[in-house]
Write a protein that holds these residues in place. Structure first.
Motif, PDB file in Angstrom:
ATOM      1  N   LEU A   1      39.540  58.615   4.769  1.00  0.00           N
ATOM      2  CA  LEU A   1      38.373  59.031   4.577  1.00  0.00           C
ATOM      3  C   LEU A   1      38.643  60.599   3.888  1.00  0.00           C
ATOM      4  N   SER A   2      38.256  60.938   2.563  1.00  0.00           N
ATOM      5  CA  SER A   2      38.701  62.099   2.128  1.00  0.00           C
ATOM      6  C   SER A   2      37.356  62.771   1.767  1.00  0.00           C
ATOM      7  N   LEU A   3      37.501  63.950   2.090  1.00  0.00           N
ATOM      8  CA  LEU A   3      36.421  65.051   2.050  1.00  0.00           C
ATOM      9  C   LEU A   3      36.733  65.745   0.646  1.00  0.00           C
ATOM     10  N   ARG A   4      35.403  66.041  -0.011  1.00  0.00           N
ATOM     11  CA  ARG A   4      35.868  66.702  -1.347  1.00  0.00           C
ATOM     12  C   ARG A   4      35.757  68.195  -0.948  1.00  0.00           C
ATOM     13  N   ASN A   5      35.576  68.828   0.113  1.00  0.00           N
ATOM     14  CA  ASN A   5      35.644  70.123   0.621  1.00  0.00           C
ATOM     15  C   ASN A   5      36.631  70.498   1.324  1.00  0.00           C
ATOM     16  N   VAL A   6      36.512  71.858   2.046  1.00  0.00           N
ATOM     17  CA  VAL A   6      37.704  72.199   2.809  1.00  0.00           C
ATOM     18  C   VAL A   6      37.287  72.415   4.512  1.00  0.00           C
ATOM     19  N   GLY A   7      36.229  72.642   4.770  1.00  0.00           N
ATOM     20  CA  GLY A   7      35.889  72.544   6.166  1.00  0.00           C
ATOM     21  C   GLY A   7      35.668  71.264   6.545  1.00  0.00           C
ATOM     22  N   VAL A   8      36.318  71.029   7.823  1.00  0.00           N
ATOM     23  CA  VAL A   8      36.118  69.760   8.568  1.00  0.00           C
ATOM     24  C   VAL A   8      35.480  69.966   9.926  1.00  0.00           C
ATOM     25  N   ASP A   9      34.612  70.878   9.961  1.00  0.00           N
ATOM     26  CA  ASP A   9      33.947  71.285  11.173  1.00  0.00           C
ATOM     27  C   ASP A   9      32.880  70.227  11.486  1.00  0.00           C
TER      28      ASP A   9
ATOM     29  N   THR B   1      41.685  63.195   4.807  1.00  0.00           N
ATOM     30  CA  THR B   1      42.084  64.552   3.808  1.00  0.00           C
ATOM     31  C   THR B   1      40.943  65.509   3.608  1.00  0.00           C
ATOM     32  N   ASN B   2      41.143  66.943   3.421  1.00  0.00           N
ATOM     33  CA  ASN B   2      40.281  67.587   2.495  1.00  0.00           C
ATOM     34  C   ASN B   2      40.739  68.186   1.463  1.00  0.00           C
ATOM     35  N   VAL B   3      40.086  69.178   0.841  1.00  0.00           N
ATOM     36  CA  VAL B   3      40.762  69.694  -0.201  1.00  0.00           C
ATOM     37  C   VAL B   3      40.831  71.326  -0.038  1.00  0.00           C
ATOM     38  N   PRO B   4      41.937  71.747   0.600  1.00  0.00           N
ATOM     39  CA  PRO B   4      42.045  73.065   1.114  1.00  0.00           C
ATOM     40  C   PRO B   4      42.051  74.006  -0.011  1.00  0.00           C
ATOM     41  N   ALA B   5      42.458  73.709  -1.312  1.00  0.00           N
ATOM     42  CA  ALA B   5      42.675  74.891  -2.164  1.00  0.00           C
ATOM     43  C   ALA B   5      42.025  74.321  -3.419  1.00  0.00           C
ATOM     44  N   TYR B   6      40.736  74.225  -3.336  1.00  0.00           N
ATOM     45  CA  TYR B   6      40.138  73.479  -4.873  1.00  0.00           C
ATOM     46  C   TYR B   6      39.941  74.826  -5.753  1.00  0.00           C
ATOM     47  N   SER B   7      39.760  76.062  -5.011  1.00  0.00           N
ATOM     48  CA  SER B   7      39.789  77.373  -5.858  1.00  0.00           C
ATOM     49  C   SER B   7      39.370  78.318  -4.879  1.00  0.00           C
ATOM     50  N   PRO B   8      40.530  78.876  -4.128  1.00  0.00           N
ATOM     51  CA  PRO B   8      40.204  80.033  -3.090  1.00  0.00           C
ATOM     52  C   PRO B   8      39.977  81.244  -3.930  1.00  0.00           C
ATOM     53  N   GLN B   9      40.179  81.260  -5.122  1.00  0.00           N
ATOM     54  CA  GLN B   9      39.733  82.399  -6.142  1.00  0.00           C
ATOM     55  C   GLN B   9      38.267  82.620  -6.200  1.00  0.00           C
ATOM     56  N   ALA B  10      37.624  81.077  -6.402  1.00  0.00           N
ATOM     57  CA  ALA B  10      36.136  81.079  -6.664  1.00  0.00           C
ATOM     58  C   ALA B  10      35.612  82.046  -5.585  1.00  0.00           C
ATOM     59  N   ILE B  11      35.954  81.445  -4.406  1.00  0.00           N
ATOM     60  CA  ILE B  11      35.148  82.192  -3.559  1.00  0.00           C
ATOM     61  C   ILE B  11      35.370  83.787  -2.749  1.00  0.00           C
ATOM     62  N   ALA B  12      36.790  84.013  -3.376  1.00  0.00           N
ATOM     63  CA  ALA B  12      37.280  85.427  -3.204  1.00  0.00           C
ATOM     64  C   ALA B  12      36.350  86.151  -4.133  1.00  0.00           C
ATOM     65  N   GLU B  13      36.501  85.641  -5.568  1.00  0.00           N
ATOM     66  CA  GLU B  13      35.772  86.564  -6.471  1.00  0.00           C
ATOM     67  C   GLU B  13      34.226  86.649  -6.228  1.00  0.00           C
TER      68      GLU B  13
ATOM     69  N   THR C   1      49.522  57.942   3.603  1.00  0.00           N
ATOM     70  CA  THR C   1      49.403  59.433   4.127  1.00  0.00           C
ATOM     71  C   THR C   1      49.164  60.303   2.528  1.00  0.00           C
ATOM     72  N   SER C   2      49.073  61.428   2.753  1.00  0.00           N
ATOM     73  CA  SER C   2      48.754  62.459   1.639  1.00  0.00           C
ATOM     74  C   SER C   2      49.313  63.790   2.029  1.00  0.00           C
ATOM     75  N   ASP C   3      49.423  64.784   0.941  1.00  0.00           N
ATOM     76  CA  ASP C   3      49.753  66.342   1.119  1.00  0.00           C
ATOM     77  C   ASP C   3      48.456  66.877   1.637  1.00  0.00           C
ATOM     78  N   LYS C   4      47.362  66.263   1.747  1.00  0.00           N
ATOM     79  CA  LYS C   4      46.109  66.921   2.214  1.00  0.00           C
ATOM     80  C   LYS C   4      45.654  66.324   3.332  1.00  0.00           C
ATOM     81  N   LEU C   5      46.504  65.789   4.151  1.00  0.00           N
ATOM     82  CA  LEU C   5      45.995  65.166   5.511  1.00  0.00           C
ATOM     83  C   LEU C   5      45.718  66.220   6.496  1.00  0.00           C
ATOM     84  N   VAL C   6      44.551  66.055   7.018  1.00  0.00           N
ATOM     85  CA  VAL C   6      44.135  66.856   8.363  1.00  0.00           C
ATOM     86  C   VAL C   6      44.512  66.611   9.560  1.00  0.00           C
ATOM     87  N   GLU C   7      45.101  67.465  10.365  1.00  0.00           N
ATOM     88  CA  GLU C   7      45.408  67.161  11.710  1.00  0.00           C
ATOM     89  C   GLU C   7      44.453  67.825  12.532  1.00  0.00           C
TER      90      GLU C   7
END
Ligand code: COI
Length: 333
Positions: A73-81, A96-108, A325-331
């Motif tokens: 199951l792969s989420l297209r966003n970061v939050g897994v709450d 999996t989630n997408v932890p860094a789709y664009s941190p800058q987008a949110i920061a900007e 497995t994947s490098d975006k696995l959520v623990e």
């Protein structure tokens, strides 16, 4: 290999098409509806599920995926709450989630909103729409004279810190995990209370874990400087909205930029046709204030971010199916 993607919006479709062209061996089914009890049967026969929704991923849905033999199951966003972690573990589903789709987008976006607050642009826009081009009384505040307190220094918090520093602000931070680089720079205070006491602006980038629920409540506001500015581009549940309204009424909080709201599910990203028809009086109370900026969870919404959310989640799902497995696995704890 078959992957079904749920909750697909029209604006995501071009990115799904691009990914399919790059991965012709994968059969992709696009499902516009969200993943819930009424739609989960569409996943039968697939090897993996990709989804985005704010609605919960419930035990009954996850049990059904388990029965279909789906382990990816792969989420297209970061939050897994909104994922039932016990059901994920019981069904041995890897997420999996997408932890860094664009941190800058949110920061900007966060800093953009802060600048709008400090320069009173909402008030000036309203005055100008009414033909009033006068200046007084809205003298602005300058960010370079302020201390910004960043709550949580994950990817988004760190991206925000870089931008605040570019404006010449002093930045302090609190997090239970210390980033080694920031640690060396001596940016961290030891407790949330210290952050509250020293900050002119509070920039909140924490996840919506149980311990953080309503972390900004009456008690927390009482510990802050008078006239503090509050920025929440993270999760609505971090702020006790009633307490925030009290703090705005008393002037304790000078203004707030809220890209999230604790009751936003079912309201944000919907067109109600007119302001009056928005079905949430408390939200409208906030939206009507000249010192509050409410936006419908759009900090993430850039071309780069949406493209990355689609492509990274699809590739992570393929990895889960192929390699387990994947490098975006959520623990999940
Ligand atoms: C997340 O990635 O968790 C977000 O908050 C953005 C979401 C609305 C797509």
């Amino acid at each position: 290999m078959k992957i079904i993607a749920y909750g697909v919006r029209d604006d995501e479709l071009p990115y799904f098409k691009e990914w399919e062209q790059e991965n012709p061996e994968v059969e992709v089914t696009i499902e516009k509806r969200l993943l819930d009890d009424s739609t989960v049967s569409e996943a039968e026969g697939c090897n993996g599920v990709v989804a985005y929704q704010q609605k919960p991923y419930t035990k009954s849905v996850l049990d059904k995926l388990g029965q279909f033999g789906i382990k990816a199951l792969s989420l297209r966003n970061v939050g897994v709450d909104n994922v039932d972690s016990n059901a994920v573990k019981a069904n041995e589903i890897k997420v999996t989630n997408v932890p860094a789709y664009s941190p800058q987008a949110i920061a900007e976006f966060t800093v953009t909103e802060l600048m709008r607050l400090l320069r009173r642009t909402k008030k000036f826009d309203q005055k100008q729409a009414a033909g009033d081009l006068t200046w007084a009384p809205d003298q602005a505040d300058e960010l370079n004279k302020m201390t910004v307190g960043v709550f949580a220094t994950g990817r988004i918090g760190r991206a925000a810190i870089n931008i605040y520093r570019g404006f010449g602000a002093k930045v302090i931070a609190y997090d239970i995990y210390h980033n080694p680089e920031l640690e060396k720079e001596g940016i961290y205070v030891d407790t949330p209370d210290e952050l509250y006491a020293q900050s002119d602006v509070l920039s909140i980038h924490a996840p919506a874990v149980k311990e953080n629920e309503h972390m900004l409540n009456d008690d927390a506001f009482a510990k802050m400087k008078d006239g503090v500015w509050i920025l929440n581009p993270a999760r609505g549940t971090l702020i006790d909205t009633d307490a925030l309204i009290r703090a705005l009424d008393s002037g304790k909080v000078a203004g707030a930029a809220l890209d999230v709201y604790e009751d936003e599910v079912g309201i944000f990203n919907k067109d109600f046709g007119s302001f009056d028809k928005i079905p949430d009086e408390r939200l409208k109370n906030l939206m009507q204030r000249e010192n509050v900026l409410v936006t419908p969870h759009i900090a993430f919404y850039t071309k780069t971010a949406v493209q990355n959310m689609v492509k990274f989640s699809m590739s992570a799902n393929k990895d889960l199916i192929e390699k387990g497995t994947s490098d975006k696995l959520v623990e999940f704890k």
